[in-house]
Every structure is written in C-alpha cells, then in structure tokens.
Design a protein around this motif. Structure first.
Motif, PDB file in Angstrom:
ATOM      1  N   THR A   1       0.835  -1.153   0.041  1.00  0.00           N
ATOM      2  CA  THR A   1      -0.016   0.058   0.115  1.00  0.00           C
ATOM      3  C   THR A   1       1.068   1.194   0.080  1.00  0.00           C
ATOM      4  O   THR A   1       2.028   1.188   0.798  1.00  0.00           O
ATOM      5  CB  THR A   1      -0.770  -0.139   1.272  1.00  0.00           C
ATOM      6  N   ILE A   2       0.732   2.278  -0.740  1.00  0.00           N
ATOM      7  CA  ILE A   2       1.274   3.420  -0.799  1.00  0.00           C
ATOM      8  C   ILE A   2       0.872   4.347   0.618  1.00  0.00           C
ATOM      9  O   ILE A   2       0.035   4.596   0.846  1.00  0.00           O
ATOM     10  CB  ILE A   2       0.984   4.346  -2.155  1.00  0.00           C
ATOM     11  N   ILE A   3       1.892   4.623   1.168  1.00  0.00           N
ATOM     12  CA  ILE A   3       1.879   5.147   2.457  1.00  0.00           C
ATOM     13  C   ILE A   3       2.456   6.671   2.397  1.00  0.00           C
ATOM     14  O   ILE A   3       2.139   7.579   3.321  1.00  0.00           O
ATOM     15  CB  ILE A   3       2.408   4.406   3.741  1.00  0.00           C
ATOM     16  N   GLU A   4       3.351   6.970   1.517  1.00  0.00           N
ATOM     17  CA  GLU A   4       4.014   8.142   1.408  1.00  0.00           C
ATOM     18  C   GLU A   4       3.958   8.564  -0.295  1.00  0.00           C
ATOM     19  O   GLU A   4       4.515   7.585  -0.768  1.00  0.00           O
ATOM     20  CB  GLU A   4       5.281   8.682   2.189  1.00  0.00           C
ATOM     21  N   PHE A   5       4.101   9.848  -0.575  1.00  0.00           N
ATOM     22  CA  PHE A   5       3.944   9.961  -2.102  1.00  0.00           C
ATOM     23  C   PHE A   5       4.075  11.617  -2.462  1.00  0.00           C
ATOM     24  O   PHE A   5       3.438  12.500  -2.025  1.00  0.00           O
ATOM     25  CB  PHE A   5       2.745   9.460  -2.762  1.00  0.00           C
ATOM     26  N   GLU A   6       5.276  11.864  -2.875  1.00  0.00           N
ATOM     27  CA  GLU A   6       5.714  13.031  -3.590  1.00  0.00           C
ATOM     28  C   GLU A   6       5.887  12.842  -4.894  1.00  0.00           C
ATOM     29  O   GLU A   6       6.976  12.192  -5.374  1.00  0.00           O
ATOM     30  CB  GLU A   6       6.925  13.546  -2.861  1.00  0.00           C
ATOM     31  N   PRO A   7       5.127  13.187  -5.888  1.00  0.00           N
ATOM     32  CA  PRO A   7       5.149  12.830  -7.432  1.00  0.00           C
ATOM     33  C   PRO A   7       6.442  13.304  -7.938  1.00  0.00           C
ATOM     34  O   PRO A   7       7.040  14.173  -7.666  1.00  0.00           O
ATOM     35  CB  PRO A   7       3.821  13.588  -7.935  1.00  0.00           C
TER      36      PRO A   7
END
Length: 165
Positions: free
Chosen positions: A61-67
């Motif tokens: 599961t994605i828990i942090e994301f900065e494109p």
C-alpha cells in the motif's frame, strides 16, 4: 529477522529530468519499471496515498508519495514481511542525481527463509534492471546488469510455473 536492503545509482542528469521519469512510475507510459522482463507495478486507484497494488506476488500500500521525487510502500504480502520499501531521488549536484531504493522490514521465520533463498535475489535483480532502465533512458551506451546463475534459475522456475497455471 531484520532486513535492510539498499540500492543506489548515480545518474548524470539534473534532478528535474530524472523527476520527469519518476512521474511515469506505474502508469501505462512507465519509463522506470522494467516491464519487458518483470511483472508490472500496478495500483487499483493509481498513484496516491492509500492505493493498494504491487507487482507479481508482492503486495503493498502506498503510505507516502511526492510525485516525481519519492514513494514509500508498506508490505501487505507475502505474509511475514513487516515493513516498508521506498524509492526516492536526490540531487547530488546541478547535473547529478542519485536514485535510492531501500527495504526496511522485519520478517517472520518462514518469511526470512523466503527472503534469503528466493526474494532477495529476485528483488536485487529487479531493482538493478529498473535503475538500468533509468540510466539507459539518458544514455547512448546501454547498461545491462547480468543476472547470477541463481536468479536465472529462479526466473526460469517461476516462468514455467506461471505457464502451467
């Protein structure tokens, strides 16, 4: 067992150019993931926090994301993989960028054996292939990391198994 697995690659390009490639991760136009030779990375709800997906048998599961800069996942499968893996980029200088991938997890006894004997080898080959994909995007000289005999055996075994199913 505590697992810390880290891969780094220096790319002789400004971070803005490498960041543009990272924005394509897990999209139909993916320019990072080596989809020609490995199961594609897919997410049911696209790239956003909370989205579930993975590649092959590995689920997270994605828990942090900065494109374009950083993405962090929490493992949900295989059972016994308790932790995260993260992909990020960092400017080293004006024209040099570092790609970094790290797994930090604790594993159950059974998962430890699975990691040591099978997954670690395949994971290391996959990440090096992904880094080759990024490096080759910017280079005339194509880099190709050679697989170990064990990785070739495992890939052949799982390919035959997939054909039977």
């Amino acid at each position: 067992m505590r697992v810390l697995n880290s891969h780094n690659r220096i790319i002789n390009q400004p971070i803005v150019k490498v960041s543009e490639l990272f924005k394509t991760l897990a999209t139909p136009d993916d320019k990072i993931w080596p989809i020609k030779t490995w199961p594609a990375m897919r997410f049911k709800q696209g790239l956003k926090i909370g989205s579930k997906g993975g590649h092959g048998r590995i689920r997270y599961t994605i828990i942090e994301f900065e494109p374009g800069n950083q993405i962090k996942f929490e493992f949900t499968k295989p059972h016994g993989f308790n932790g995260t893996h993260e992909l990020e980029i960092e400017a080293i200088s004006e024209n040099v960028t570092e790609i970094h991938h790290v797994i930090k997890m604790n594993t159950s006894f059974k998962a430890s054996l699975f990691w040591i004997i099978i997954i670690r080898w395949l994971h290391d080959a996959l990440i090096e292939d992904a880094f080759d994909t990024v490096e080759n995007y910017f280079s005339e000289e194509k880099k190709e990391t050679k697989y170990t005999t064990w990785v070739m055996f495992l890939r052949g075994y799982y390919k035959r198994k997939a054909i039977k199913n």
